[in-house]
Design an enzyme around this catalytic site. Structure first.
Site, PDB file in Angstrom:
ATOM      1  N   ASP A  13      56.305  -7.226 -28.002  1.00 21.91           N
ATOM      2  CA  ASP A  13      55.890  -7.374 -29.400  1.00 21.91           C
ATOM      3  C   ASP A  13      55.672  -8.850 -29.739  1.00 21.91           C
ATOM      4  OD1 ASP A  13      55.680  -5.987 -32.023  1.00 21.91           O
ATOM      5  OD2 ASP A  13      57.345  -7.283 -32.591  1.00 21.91           O
ATOM      6  N   GLU A  57      51.292  -8.138 -26.812  1.00 26.20           N
ATOM      7  CA  GLU A  57      50.540  -8.189 -28.073  1.00 26.20           C
ATOM      8  C   GLU A  57      50.237  -9.655 -28.365  1.00 26.20           C
ATOM      9  OE1 GLU A  57      50.955  -6.790 -32.734  1.00 26.20           O
ATOM     10  OE2 GLU A  57      52.706  -7.578 -31.708  1.00 26.20           O
TER      11      GLU A  57
HETATM   12  C1  NOJ Z   1      54.050  -6.087 -34.366  1.00 26.02           C
HETATM   13  C2  NOJ Z   1      54.116  -4.594 -34.501  1.00 26.02           C
HETATM   14  O1  NOJ Z   1      52.949  -4.034 -33.950  1.00 26.02           O
HETATM   15  C3  NOJ Z   1      54.276  -4.288 -35.971  1.00 26.02           C
HETATM   16  O2  NOJ Z   1      54.175  -2.913 -36.210  1.00 26.02           O
HETATM   17  C4  NOJ Z   1      55.575  -4.846 -36.456  1.00 26.02           C
HETATM   18  O3  NOJ Z   1      55.703  -4.670 -37.853  1.00 26.02           O
HETATM   19  C5  NOJ Z   1      55.674  -6.343 -36.148  1.00 26.02           C
HETATM   20  N1  NOJ Z   1      55.291  -6.657 -34.799  1.00 26.02           N
HETATM   21  C6  NOJ Z   1      57.075  -6.847 -36.357  1.00 26.02           C
HETATM   22  O4  NOJ Z   1      57.875  -6.396 -35.295  1.00 26.02           O
END
Ligand code: NOJ
Length: 555
Positions: free
Chosen positions: A205, A247
């Site tokens: 993430d 990500e």
């Molecule tokens: C990215 C995630 O895809 C999202 O859904 C989340 O709110 C944020 N990171 C915080 O963890």
């Protein structure tokens, strides 16, 4: 040869499927999906040809950010099941040929995490330095909020701690301090734990935020990319074929660093946000030029690494890499109502309703997704064409329960729908019109089309592993690209316009081509020159394998 490679580099020729256990299938009737439900649907997922499941966070959580706010990195939230159920899931998925990867959310914890509770209560707590504190936020560079309108800056004052803490996301998600070796060790321990439990890797993430050191007093002592390399090396020591899928929503020229540049020793897979955003621009314009440009801007990826391609995920469809005017074009085409928009940068919608339910256009978009250089990642429900529920709050609009049947509760749960963890979609895209049970019976359904597409994609490793190039053509609505791998060549052609067209494509270097095989409709034709003369329907798409003299046709 080909199967040896595709099995070895499983992440480069797979089909990933993202789901949230909470909204997939509820087997104990409490309105919340559970691991038992997911285990029950392992055969469904294997049946459509998925090769890896990506589970959104299932850890113990106060659930203020759909599980991305974690209070225990080593457990399973009691609403979803137990660690024992998790192991059963991994085992049954493996048995059906699927791997499981899990979300690694270590940029931050929940503010309810015992580490943060200890850190804020006592300046001498061993956990104090696990977070990022300051006496004066003014001393720090202005950092943008990730959720504008839902956050008040990125520093929050904690009355107990008598200091401000950093939170790049919501105020209840304090950022961990990766400059602290104890935090880095703990992150490694979390990775080691889940590998031991049987996972095949992690969707990491918010990677740029995780590595960011703004506000950290010891920042100069840590090289963030060196840290990512160390994490990768640790992962690989523990399990050679495990992967990191990151990500990283950054422009293409900044993304290559996250692969580890030419060394390829950081993330195995990086989500391709730039091409995804330009696909929507192309769809809005009925013109493929923007996608072509986005593809040409991609940096080469190192050996063993790959793009993860996607059209939708669980967040808003972010358009933050487009210019203001381009973003407005996409808003006008696919989300003109302010209620469809979020954070002034994205749309809280799923693809089919955005495309007005035009099945040919939807299929063209997914055919493109599955043929782009990279590994396609589906978000649950895309295979049946689910829509959003705008009555749900914010990003929850696209996180409605999986629609298994037209029964009350969408076949997701027998509980009173009022008690569901998330509201079911309604209307044209609700379960009465869109569900797995009906589509299984119908050979022409989207679900059965996806099943055939995925089978073909898995048998076409050129897309995942080959060297690709755009084939120039003189129809702006048509994107044509070619992938060469181990002496084989495939060409994919996509028409972004509702108008049919004819297009001529040169096949440089294929002087000995003798035939072409349409991989999607099965038709084979002889070829007498290294060029293709194609007729495409409106929103038409084709995948073509070229046969050279002496080569065998594939089935
Ligand atoms: C990215 C995630 O895809 C999202 O859904 C989340 O709110 C944020 N990171 C915080 O963890």
């Amino acid at each position: 040869m080909s199967i040896r490679t595709t099995s070895d580099q499983w992440w480069n020729n797979g089909v990933f499927y993202c789901l949230d256990v909470e909204t997939f299938l509820d087997t104990d009737g409490d309105g919340c999906g559970d691991l038992g439900g997911l285990i029950d649907r392992v055969d469904y997922l294997a049946g459509i040809g998925v090769t890896a499941l990506w589970l959104m966070p299932f850890y113990p959580t106060p659930d203020r950010d759909d599980g991305y706010d974690i209070v225990d990195f080593y457990g399973v939230d009691h609403r979803l099941g137990t660690l024992g159920d998790f192991v059963e899931l991994v085992r049954t998925a493996r048995d059906r040929g699927m791997r499981v990867i899990v979300d690694l959310v270590v940029n931050h914890t929940s503010d309810q995490h015992p580490w943060f509770q200890s850190a804020r209560s006592d300046p001498s707590s061993p956990y104090r330095d696990w977070y990022v504190w300051t006496d004066d936020p003014e001393d720090h560079e202005q950092m943008e909020e990730v959720f504008p309108g839902q956050q008040k800056g990125v520093w929050a004052y904690d009355r107990k701690a008598k200091q401000y803490y950093l939170h790049r996301f919501y105020g209840h998600q304090p950022d961990l301090n990766i400059a602290n070796p104890a935090v880095r060790e703990e992150i490694a321990r979390i990775i080691g734990f889940w590998l031991q439990v049987g996972v095949s890797g992690f969707r990491v993430d918010a990677v740029p935020f995780l590595l960011e050191l703004e506000g950290v007093p010891d920042a100069p002592t840590v090289d963030p990319h060196q840290y990512l390399k160390e994490l990768r090396a640790f992962l690989q020591r523990r399990q050679g074929d495990a992967i990191l899928l990151g990500e990283v929503n950054l422009p293409p020229d900044e993304q290559r660093r996250y692969f580890g540049d030419e060394d390829g020793d950081e993330l195995h897979l990086v989500f391709n946000f730039s091409v995804m955003q330009r696909i929507y621009l192309g769809l809005a314009r009925h013109d493929a030029t923007a996608v072509e440009e986005a593809m040409r801007e991609l940096p080469p990826v190192p050996f063993d690494s790959q793009w993860a391609t996607f059209l939708r995920n669980h967040d808003e469809l972010t358009l933050d890499q487009l210019s203001e005017d381009e973003k407005q074009e996409v808003f006008d085409a696919f989300g003109p109502d302010p209620d469809m928009q979020l954070f002034d940068r994205g749309l809280r919608r799923r693809l089919p309703p955005m495309l007005g339910g035009d099945v040919d256009r939807v299929k063209m978009a997914y055919s493109l997704l599955f043929s782009l250089p990279g590994t396609p990642v589906l978000f649950y429900g895309e295979e049946i064409g689910m829509g959003e529920n705008l009555a749900a709050e914010g990003r929850a609009a696209v996180r409605t329960p999986m629609q298994w049947s037209d029964e009350p509760g969408a076949g997701f749960s027998t509980a009173d729908p009022g008690a569901f963890a998330a509201p079911v979609a309604e209307g044209e895209y609700g379960p009465l019109a869109v569900n797995v049970t009906d589509q299984r019976r119908d050979p022409d359904s989207l679900l059965n089309w996806f099943e055939r597409l995925i089978r073909r994609r898995r048998e076409t490793p050129e897309f995942g592993l080959g060297e690709w190039r755009i084939i120039d053509n003189d129809v702006p609505a048509v994107l044509a690209h070619r992938c060469d791998w181990q002496g084989a060549t495939v060409v994919a052609v996509h028409n972004f316009s509702p108008e049919p067209c004819r297009v001529r494509l040169d096949l440089d270097g294929l002087d000995d081509v003798v035939a072409v095989h349409d991989l999607l409709d099965g038709v084979r034709s002889d070829l007498h020159e290294p060029a293709l003369d194609l007729t495409l329907d409106g929103y038409g798409h084709q995948w073509l394998r070229l046969r050279r003299r002496g080569q065998r046709m594939t089935p």
